[in-house]
Design a protein around this motif. Structure first.
Motif, PDB file in Angstrom:
ATOM      1  N   GLU A 170       0.841  -1.190   0.000  1.00 37.62           N
ATOM      2  CA  GLU A 170       0.000   0.000   0.000  1.00 37.62           C
ATOM      3  C   GLU A 170       0.882   1.247   0.000  1.00 37.62           C
ATOM      4  N   THR A 171       0.501   2.221  -0.808  1.00 42.55           N
ATOM      5  CA  THR A 171       1.266   3.464  -0.850  1.00 42.55           C
ATOM      6  C   THR A 171       0.715   4.464   0.158  1.00 42.55           C
ATOM      7  N   LEU A 172       1.504   5.477   0.410  1.00 41.85           N
ATOM      8  CA  LEU A 172       1.095   6.590   1.263  1.00 41.85           C
ATOM      9  C   LEU A 172      -0.216   7.188   0.748  1.00 41.85           C
ATOM     10  N   PHE A 173      -0.331   7.342  -0.566  1.00 42.91           N
ATOM     11  CA  PHE A 173      -1.532   7.957  -1.133  1.00 42.91           C
ATOM     12  C   PHE A 173      -2.761   7.081  -0.923  1.00 42.91           C
ATOM     13  N   GLU A 174      -2.612   5.785  -1.011  1.00 42.05           N
ATOM     14  CA  GLU A 174      -3.742   4.896  -0.749  1.00 42.05           C
ATOM     15  C   GLU A 174      -4.204   5.032   0.698  1.00 42.05           C
ATOM     16  N   ARG A 175      -3.270   5.235   1.598  1.00 37.10           N
ATOM     17  CA  ARG A 175      -3.633   5.430   3.013  1.00 37.10           C
ATOM     18  C   ARG A 175      -4.318   6.772   3.222  1.00 37.10           C
ATOM     19  N   ILE A 176      -3.928   7.796   2.453  1.00 31.74           N
ATOM     20  CA  ILE A 176      -4.618   9.084   2.520  1.00 31.74           C
ATOM     21  C   ILE A 176      -6.022   8.945   1.942  1.00 31.74           C
ATOM     22  N   ILE A 177      -6.159   8.283   0.807  1.00 34.18           N
ATOM     23  CA  ILE A 177      -7.470   8.060   0.196  1.00 34.18           C
ATOM     24  C   ILE A 177      -8.394   7.326   1.160  1.00 34.18           C
ATOM     25  N   ALA A 178      -7.845   6.349   1.894  1.00 32.18           N
ATOM     26  CA  ALA A 178      -8.629   5.569   2.861  1.00 32.18           C
ATOM     27  C   ALA A 178      -8.865   6.329   4.167  1.00 32.18           C
ATOM     28  N   ARG A 179      -8.313   7.532   4.264  1.00 40.44           N
ATOM     29  CA  ARG A 179      -8.435   8.386   5.461  1.00 40.44           C
ATOM     30  C   ARG A 179      -7.726   7.789   6.674  1.00 40.44           C
ATOM     31  N   GLU A 180      -6.713   6.970   6.418  1.00 42.95           N
ATOM     32  CA  GLU A 180      -5.891   6.424   7.502  1.00 42.95           C
ATOM     33  C   GLU A 180      -4.822   7.424   7.922  1.00 42.95           C
ATOM     34  N   ILE A 181      -4.461   8.323   7.020  1.00 43.57           N
ATOM     35  CA  ILE A 181      -3.483   9.377   7.276  1.00 43.57           C
ATOM     36  C   ILE A 181      -4.175  10.695   6.975  1.00 43.57           C
ATOM     37  N   PRO A 182      -4.101  11.674   7.878  1.00 41.21           N
ATOM     38  CA  PRO A 182      -4.777  12.952   7.619  1.00 41.21           C
ATOM     39  C   PRO A 182      -4.106  13.727   6.487  1.00 41.21           C
ATOM     40  N   ALA A 183      -4.908  14.499   5.777  1.00 39.15           N
ATOM     41  CA  ALA A 183      -4.402  15.363   4.709  1.00 39.15           C
ATOM     42  C   ALA A 183      -5.318  16.575   4.615  1.00 39.15           C
ATOM     43  N   ASP A 184      -4.774  17.665   4.100  1.00 38.53           N
ATOM     44  CA  ASP A 184      -5.546  18.880   3.861  1.00 38.53           C
ATOM     45  C   ASP A 184      -6.196  18.732   2.485  1.00 38.53           C
ATOM     46  N   ILE A 185      -7.399  18.183   2.476  1.00 41.14           N
ATOM     47  CA  ILE A 185      -8.091  17.874   1.225  1.00 41.14           C
ATOM     48  C   ILE A 185      -8.697  19.143   0.651  1.00 41.14           C
ATOM     49  N   VAL A 186      -8.423  19.366  -0.624  1.00 45.58           N
ATOM     50  CA  VAL A 186      -8.873  20.553  -1.337  1.00 45.58           C
ATOM     51  C   VAL A 186     -10.133  20.249  -2.145  1.00 45.58           C
ATOM     52  N   HIS A 187     -10.186  19.079  -2.753  1.00 49.37           N
ATOM     53  CA  HIS A 187     -11.298  18.722  -3.629  1.00 49.37           C
ATOM     54  C   HIS A 187     -11.325  17.204  -3.781  1.00 49.37           C
ATOM     55  N   GLU A 188     -12.533  16.679  -3.950  1.00 49.98           N
ATOM     56  CA  GLU A 188     -12.684  15.232  -4.135  1.00 49.98           C
ATOM     57  C   GLU A 188     -13.800  14.972  -5.132  1.00 49.98           C
ATOM     58  N   THR A 189     -13.595  13.971  -5.977  1.00 47.23           N
ATOM     59  CA  THR A 189     -14.625  13.490  -6.892  1.00 47.23           C
ATOM     60  C   THR A 189     -14.799  12.002  -6.631  1.00 47.23           C
ATOM     61  N   ASP A 190     -15.645  11.366  -7.395  1.00 49.15           N
ATOM     62  CA  ASP A 190     -15.809   9.921  -7.261  1.00 49.15           C
ATOM     63  C   ASP A 190     -14.528   9.171  -7.588  1.00 49.15           C
ATOM     64  N   THR A 191     -13.681   9.751  -8.460  1.00 49.39           N
ATOM     65  CA  THR A 191     -12.498   9.044  -8.952  1.00 49.39           C
ATOM     66  C   THR A 191     -11.167   9.631  -8.523  1.00 49.39           C
ATOM     67  N   THR A 192     -11.171  10.860  -7.957  1.00 51.25           N
ATOM     68  CA  THR A 192      -9.914  11.535  -7.620  1.00 51.25           C
ATOM     69  C   THR A 192      -9.959  12.180  -6.243  1.00 51.25           C
ATOM     70  N   LEU A 193      -8.771  12.442  -5.714  1.00 52.83           N
ATOM     71  CA  LEU A 193      -8.626  13.164  -4.455  1.00 52.83           C
ATOM     72  C   LEU A 193      -7.495  14.176  -4.634  1.00 52.83           C
ATOM     73  N   ALA A 194      -7.736  15.407  -4.208  1.00 51.54           N
ATOM     74  CA  ALA A 194      -6.725  16.465  -4.287  1.00 51.54           C
ATOM     75  C   ALA A 194      -6.439  16.974  -2.893  1.00 51.54           C
ATOM     76  N   PHE A 195      -5.153  17.044  -2.544  1.00 51.73           N
ATOM     77  CA  PHE A 195      -4.767  17.487  -1.205  1.00 51.73           C
ATOM     78  C   PHE A 195      -3.457  18.249  -1.278  1.00 51.73           C
ATOM     79  N   ARG A 196      -3.227  19.116  -0.297  1.00 54.93           N
ATOM     80  CA  ARG A 196      -2.027  19.954  -0.278  1.00 54.93           C
ATOM     81  C   ARG A 196      -0.781  19.119   0.027  1.00 54.93           C
ATOM     82  N   ASP A 197       0.286  19.428  -0.693  1.00 51.05           N
ATOM     83  CA  ASP A 197       1.566  18.755  -0.481  1.00 51.05           C
ATOM     84  C   ASP A 197       2.136  19.209   0.862  1.00 51.05           C
ATOM     85  N   ILE A 198       2.698  18.273   1.621  1.00 50.44           N
ATOM     86  CA  ILE A 198       3.255  18.637   2.935  1.00 50.44           C
ATOM     87  C   ILE A 198       4.610  19.334   2.827  1.00 50.44           C
TER      88      ILE A 198
END
Length: 127
Positions: free
Chosen positions: A8-36
């Motif tokens: 599992e990648t870091l991004f998959e864990r962010i998508i699954a909400r296992e790791i917090p992220a500053d989410i900017v926008h989300e669609t059914d197929t994509t997730l956009a979040f601020r780079d740390i």
């Protein structure tokens, strides 16, 4: 989706909400979040929720999903007020290009004057 790398990648864990992220926008197929570690005033990552290792793999397997990633990148630019001044969308593919997470992602950069990128050392004047 790639099956050759089951880890599992870091991004998959962010998508699954296992790791917090500053989410900017989300669609059914994509997730956009601020780079740390932002490289510009605005630096947002856009990831497809389905994992592909890089943009070439994504384009070959699911062109519609690649279009969704680009549409989300444009929406992020709209949300952050970048469409008039300009913004950059970058895909790094492979280690030499700087890809460190092998789940395709677009970098949306803007909010300031962006300099040139890349470097070509093999020009006609190269030693």
């Amino acid at each position: 989706m790639t099956e050759s790398d089951p880890s599992e990648t870091l991004f998959e864990r962010i998508i699954a909400r296992e790791i917090p992220a500053d989410i900017v926008h989300e669609t059914d197929t994509t997730l956009a979040f601020r780079d740390i570690s932002p490289q510009a005033a605005t630096h947002v990552l856009v990831v497809p929720k389905t994992r592909y290792r890089n943009v070439g793999e994504l384009a070959a397997a699911d062109p519609a999903l690649l279009a969704d990633v680009i549409a989300t990148a444009h929406r992020v630019a709209e949300l952050d007020g970048l469409t008039d001044s300009g913004y950059r969308v970058v895909f790094n593919t492979g280690a030499d290009a700087g890809q460190t997470v092998f789940h395709v992602h677009a970098h949306v950069l803007g909010g300031e004057q962006l300099g040139q990128f890349g470097r070509y050392a093999g020009g006609p004047d190269a030693g």
